[in-house]
Design a protein around this motif. Sequence first.
Motif, short mmCIF file in Angstrom:
data_model
loop_
_atom_site.label_atom_id
_atom_site.label_comp_id
_atom_site.label_asym_id
_atom_site.label_seq_id
_atom_site.Cartn_x
_atom_site.Cartn_y
_atom_site.Cartn_z
N VAL A 1 -12.63 5.31 -20.27
CA VAL A 1 -13.46 5.83 -18.96
C VAL A 1 -12.65 7.30 -19.10
CG1 VAL A 1 -13.46 6.02 -16.70
CG2 VAL A 1 -13.64 3.89 -17.57
N LEU A 2 -11.45 7.64 -19.16
CA LEU A 2 -10.94 8.99 -19.37
C LEU A 2 -11.28 9.76 -20.35
CD1 LEU A 2 -7.40 8.15 -17.24
CD2 LEU A 2 -9.43 9.01 -16.46
N ALA A 3 -11.69 9.01 -21.30
CA ALA A 3 -12.14 10.09 -22.39
C ALA A 3 -13.63 10.50 -22.42
CB ALA A 3 -12.11 8.82 -23.73
N ARG A 4 -14.26 10.05 -21.49
CA ARG A 4 -15.71 10.28 -21.06
C ARG A 4 -15.52 11.22 -19.79
NH1 ARG A 4 -15.61 5.44 -23.67
NH2 ARG A 4 -17.54 5.09 -24.81
N ILE A 5 -14.56 11.10 -18.94
CA ILE A 5 -14.69 11.94 -17.77
C ILE A 5 -13.26 12.46 -17.84
CG2 ILE A 5 -14.31 11.78 -15.31
CD1 ILE A 5 -17.22 10.63 -16.36
N PRO A 6 -13.16 13.83 -18.01
CA PRO A 6 -11.99 14.62 -18.27
C PRO A 6 -11.17 14.80 -16.67
CG PRO A 6 -13.71 16.02 -18.39
CD PRO A 6 -14.19 14.52 -18.11
N VAL A 7 -10.43 13.82 -16.44
CA VAL A 7 -9.84 13.77 -15.15
C VAL A 7 -8.35 13.08 -15.40
CG1 VAL A 7 -11.46 14.24 -13.63
CG2 VAL A 7 -10.82 11.78 -13.85
N SER A 8 -7.24 13.27 -14.69
CA SER A 8 -6.22 12.53 -14.77
C SER A 8 -6.25 11.33 -14.18
CB SER A 8 -4.99 13.05 -14.04
OG SER A 8 -5.02 13.19 -12.66
N ARG A 9 -5.56 10.29 -14.68
CA ARG A 9 -5.62 8.70 -14.06
C ARG A 9 -5.20 8.79 -12.61
NH1 ARG A 9 -2.92 3.71 -16.06
NH2 ARG A 9 -2.37 2.49 -14.37
N ALA A 10 -4.52 9.68 -11.87
CA ALA A 10 -4.43 9.76 -10.45
C ALA A 10 -5.59 10.33 -9.85
CB ALA A 10 -3.09 10.56 -10.17
N THR A 11 -6.30 11.19 -10.48
CA THR A 11 -7.42 11.89 -9.69
C THR A 11 -8.53 10.83 -10.02
OG1 THR A 11 -6.88 14.11 -10.45
CG2 THR A 11 -9.28 13.51 -10.19
N TRP A 12 -8.61 9.90 -11.02
CA TRP A 12 -9.79 9.00 -11.14
C TRP A 12 -9.51 8.01 -9.99
CZ3 TRP A 12 -14.18 8.28 -13.14
CH2 TRP A 12 -14.59 6.82 -13.19
N TYR A 13 -8.14 7.44 -10.00
CA TYR A 13 -8.13 6.51 -8.64
C TYR A 13 -8.45 6.96 -7.61
CZ TYR A 13 -6.64 2.42 -12.12
OH TYR A 13 -6.77 1.57 -12.84
N ALA A 14 -8.13 8.22 -7.21
CA ALA A 14 -8.17 8.88 -5.85
C ALA A 14 -9.82 8.77 -5.60
CB ALA A 14 -7.67 10.35 -5.82
N GLY A 15 -10.61 9.27 -6.64
CA GLY A 15 -11.86 9.16 -6.75
C GLY A 15 -12.68 7.92 -6.58
N VAL A 16 -12.08 6.90 -7.19
CA VAL A 16 -12.45 5.51 -7.01
C VAL A 16 -12.43 5.04 -5.50
CG1 VAL A 16 -12.14 3.18 -7.40
CG2 VAL A 16 -12.37 4.89 -9.37
N LYS A 17 -11.05 5.40 -4.82
CA LYS A 17 -10.71 5.07 -3.36
C LYS A 17 -11.71 5.80 -2.67
CE LYS A 17 -7.11 4.60 -0.20
NZ LYS A 17 -5.54 4.94 -0.10
N SER A 18 -12.05 7.08 -2.82
CA SER A 18 -12.86 7.81 -1.77
C SER A 18 -14.42 7.67 -2.01
CB SER A 18 -12.83 9.40 -2.25
OG SER A 18 -13.01 9.70 -3.31
N GLY A 19 -14.76 6.79 -3.19
CA GLY A 19 -16.22 6.48 -3.35
C GLY A 19 -16.80 7.48 -4.39
N ARG A 20 -16.03 8.69 -4.89
CA ARG A 20 -16.68 9.43 -5.75
C ARG A 20 -17.04 8.92 -7.16
NH1 ARG A 20 -17.07 14.97 -6.91
NH2 ARG A 20 -16.01 15.75 -4.89
N TYR A 21 -16.27 8.09 -7.71
CA TYR A 21 -16.29 7.28 -8.82
C TYR A 21 -16.68 6.10 -8.65
CZ TYR A 21 -13.90 11.47 -10.38
OH TYR A 21 -13.63 13.03 -10.68
#
Length: 67
Positions: free
Chosen positions: A14-34
């Motif tokens: 996933v992170l190879a396709r979406i260039p964000v950090s692991r922490a940013t990704w999980y924060a985005g999942v929690k907020s509903g962005r991802y």
Amino acid sequence: MQHQDDLLLRLPEVLARIPVSRATWYAGVKSGRYPKPVSLGPRCVAWKASDIQQLVSQGVSDALPVH
């Protein structure tokens, strides 16, 4: 052969396709962005390739967090 929409992607893929950090990704999942992950086990999750492809097709700028 699996159809691409049925594939599940682990976090490194996933992170190879979406260039964000692991922490940013999980924060985005929690907020509903991802998209939310699919649970594969007690400590194992993956994301639907179709959900990630949809996010990529929206454009990377839309997928990145707003500062």
